[in-house]
Design a protein around this motif. Structure first.
Motif, short mmCIF file in Angstrom:
data_model
loop_
_atom_site.label_atom_id
_atom_site.label_comp_id
_atom_site.label_asym_id
_atom_site.label_seq_id
_atom_site.Cartn_x
_atom_site.Cartn_y
_atom_site.Cartn_z
N SER A 112 12.34 -21.44 -9.23
CA SER A 112 12.38 -21.00 -10.62
C SER A 112 11.99 -19.53 -10.69
N GLU A 113 12.26 -18.90 -11.84
CA GLU A 113 11.90 -17.50 -12.01
C GLU A 113 10.40 -17.30 -11.86
N THR A 114 9.60 -18.24 -12.35
CA THR A 114 8.14 -18.15 -12.25
C THR A 114 7.69 -18.22 -10.80
N GLU A 115 8.29 -19.14 -10.01
CA GLU A 115 7.93 -19.28 -8.60
C GLU A 115 8.31 -18.01 -7.82
N ILE A 116 9.46 -17.44 -8.15
CA ILE A 116 9.89 -16.22 -7.48
C ILE A 116 8.92 -15.09 -7.76
N GLU A 117 8.53 -14.93 -9.03
CA GLU A 117 7.63 -13.85 -9.41
C GLU A 117 6.25 -14.03 -8.79
N ASN A 118 5.76 -15.27 -8.73
CA ASN A 118 4.44 -15.53 -8.13
C ASN A 118 4.43 -15.24 -6.64
N ALA A 119 5.59 -15.39 -6.00
CA ALA A 119 5.67 -15.15 -4.55
C ALA A 119 5.70 -13.67 -4.21
N LYS A 120 6.02 -12.82 -5.18
CA LYS A 120 6.07 -11.37 -4.94
C LYS A 120 4.66 -10.79 -5.08
N ILE A 121 3.93 -10.74 -3.99
CA ILE A 121 2.52 -10.32 -4.05
C ILE A 121 2.36 -8.81 -4.03
N ILE A 122 3.39 -8.08 -3.60
CA ILE A 122 3.31 -6.61 -3.59
C ILE A 122 3.67 -6.11 -4.98
N LYS A 123 2.68 -5.63 -5.71
CA LYS A 123 2.91 -5.14 -7.07
C LYS A 123 2.99 -3.62 -7.14
N HIS A 124 2.42 -2.94 -6.16
CA HIS A 124 2.46 -1.47 -6.13
C HIS A 124 2.78 -1.02 -4.71
N CYS A 125 3.62 -0.01 -4.60
CA CYS A 125 4.00 0.46 -3.26
C CYS A 125 4.37 1.95 -3.32
N ALA A 126 3.94 2.67 -2.29
CA ALA A 126 4.32 4.08 -2.16
C ALA A 126 4.72 4.31 -0.71
N VAL A 127 5.84 4.99 -0.52
CA VAL A 127 6.36 5.24 0.83
C VAL A 127 6.50 6.75 1.03
N ASN A 139 13.07 5.22 -0.54
CA ASN A 139 13.13 4.35 -1.70
C ASN A 139 13.61 2.95 -1.32
N TRP A 140 14.49 2.88 -0.29
CA TRP A 140 14.94 1.56 0.18
C TRP A 140 13.76 0.77 0.73
N TYR A 141 12.89 1.41 1.50
CA TYR A 141 11.71 0.71 2.03
C TYR A 141 10.82 0.23 0.88
N ARG A 142 10.70 1.05 -0.16
CA ARG A 142 9.87 0.65 -1.31
C ARG A 142 10.48 -0.57 -2.00
N GLU A 143 11.79 -0.57 -2.18
CA GLU A 143 12.46 -1.71 -2.81
C GLU A 143 12.23 -2.99 -2.01
N GLN A 144 12.34 -2.87 -0.69
CA GLN A 144 12.16 -4.05 0.16
C GLN A 144 10.73 -4.56 0.11
N ALA A 145 9.77 -3.62 0.04
CA ALA A 145 8.36 -4.02 -0.03
C ALA A 145 8.08 -4.78 -1.32
N LEU A 146 8.57 -4.25 -2.44
CA LEU A 146 8.34 -4.91 -3.73
C LEU A 146 9.08 -6.24 -3.83
N ASN A 147 10.10 -6.42 -3.00
CA ASN A 147 10.86 -7.66 -3.02
C ASN A 147 10.34 -8.68 -2.00
N PHE A 148 9.24 -8.36 -1.33
CA PHE A 148 8.67 -9.28 -0.34
C PHE A 148 8.15 -10.54 -1.04
N HIS A 149 8.53 -11.71 -0.50
CA HIS A 149 8.08 -13.00 -1.03
C HIS A 149 7.12 -13.64 -0.02
N TYR A 150 5.92 -13.93 -0.47
CA TYR A 150 4.94 -14.55 0.42
C TYR A 150 4.82 -16.03 0.09
#
Length: 358
Positions: free
Chosen positions: A104-119, A64-75
């Motif tokens: 900004s919150e919008t810039e942060i959300e746009n940078a998170k390109i990983i929307k779905h992840c399974a580990v 689950n930690w790997y999944r959290e880190q993946a979803l928190n990836f900022h590109y």
């Protein structure tokens, strides 16, 4: 969070007040006992800060930690003027984090390109056979990728799940995981186009609710028969299939009579597939249940289900479909199905059983 020195001193003083044997201590600013309270409080504060930091650094890296880190990836690095908004990966409080303080919150959300992840990972016990020789077990260990963390990721384009098809985005994500993962761990990352799915259904419908062209009814009935056709039926079906080449089936078949833009059966299938969680199982019974709830549907029957991984764009070959009709559930290899390639073939049959009994 560690307490402050002042908070620790206050707690010691509260405890001192409960001890009647200490009431005789001199209450002056230079009292030696007050100095000792300060020394002890400082020592406890240092200890708590060390424990807090070690707890952060020693956090167990579960799946689950790997999944959290993946979803928190900022590109990427959103920039307005100069490089003041540049985003970087920094080591902070025992872990790597993105410095988003100037975004900004919008810039942060746009940078998170990983929307779905399974580990996931393969347990050694699933391939371990005590009857095998040591060499065979060792071979199975690597062949089945035991000890490898598998990460499936996908993004969203429009309102649809999609693979990450920009090469540098996936490359950057792999570099990010390589930087934050535990030393010695092997990680296998994939982002694939959705699996192909083809369904064949016989659906008995209420002819007062769902439209069906009378000239097409016999064709649907012949197609729906779950037995060997008689010679007469085979000839009749062949005639229909030949006629369809010049006079196709009515496009309105399966639509609501009151709204010809609405196709309850097909829409129920698509909606159900969209609601399956990423890397979740496709369960035949659940799909049939979803179709059963559609307006105008009396009896839905799934006669055939076929699936395949997505077509390889490099070889131009159509994927070979695997028959999964006899499998109650399975997980798509990509983690989801491609809605663009989804095929749903429905034989619409008027529900007239009530008349047959008269």
């Amino acid at each position: 969070m560690a307490r402050t020195i002042a908070e620790i001193q206050d707690e010691i003083l509260v405890e001192k007040g409960k001890q009647t044997s200490l009431n005789g201590l001199t209450d002056s600013k230079a009292a030696i006992w007050k100095l000792w309270i300060n020394i002890v409080a400082t020592a406890i504060w240092v200890h708590e800060k060390m424990v807090e930091k070690n707890a952060l650094i020693s956090r167990p890296h579960t799946l689950n930690w790997y999944r959290e880190q993946a979803l928190n990836f900022h590109y990427g690095m959103p920039i307005d003027t100069g490089s003041s908004n540049r985003m970087s990966l920094i080591w902070k409080e025992g872990s790597y984090q993105f410095d988003t303080s100037k975004l900004s919150e919008t810039e942060i959300e746009n940078a998170k390109i990983i929307k779905h992840c399974a580990v996931s990972e393969i347990d050694l016990e699933t391939v371990l056979d005590p009857n095998k020789e040591a060499e065979e077990i060792f071979s199975d260990y690597f062949h089945n990728k035991v000890g490898v963390v598998f990460i499936k990721v996908a993004t969203v384009k429009g309102d649809k799940i999609s693979r990450i098809d920009v090469p540098n985005e996936l490359f950057a994500f792999k570099e990010y995981i390589a930087k934050i993962k535990d030393a010695g761990n092997h990680v296998f990352i994939t982002s694939d186009q959705g699996d192909v799915l083809k369904l064949h259904l016989n659906v008995y419908i209420d002819p007062l609710t769902i439209y069906i062209d009378p000239k097409d009814i016999e064709y649907y009935q012949l197609k729906s028969l779950n037995r060997d056709l008689t010679a007469k039926e085979k000839i009749r079906l062949a005639e229909y299939e030949l006629a369809i080449l010049t006079d196709p089936l009515n496009e309105k078949n399966g639509s609501l009579i009151v709204d010809e833009e609405e196709f309850p059966v097909v829409n129920a299938v698509r909606e159900h597939l969209k609601n399956i969680e990423f890397n979740g199982a496709f369960v035949k019974t659940y799909l049939v249940d979803a179709i059963q709830k559609a307006e105008g549907v009396k009896i839905p029957i799934m006669t055939k289900a076929q699936t395949s991984v997505a077509k390889n764009p490099n070889d131009g070959q159509n994927p070979t479909l695997t028959d999964t009709t006899n499998i109650e559930y399975f997980i798509p290899k990509a983690g989801y199905f491609d809605m663009e390639t989804l095929e749903v073939e429905v034989n619409y049959i008027p529900y007239t059983f009530y008349r047959d009994k008269q």
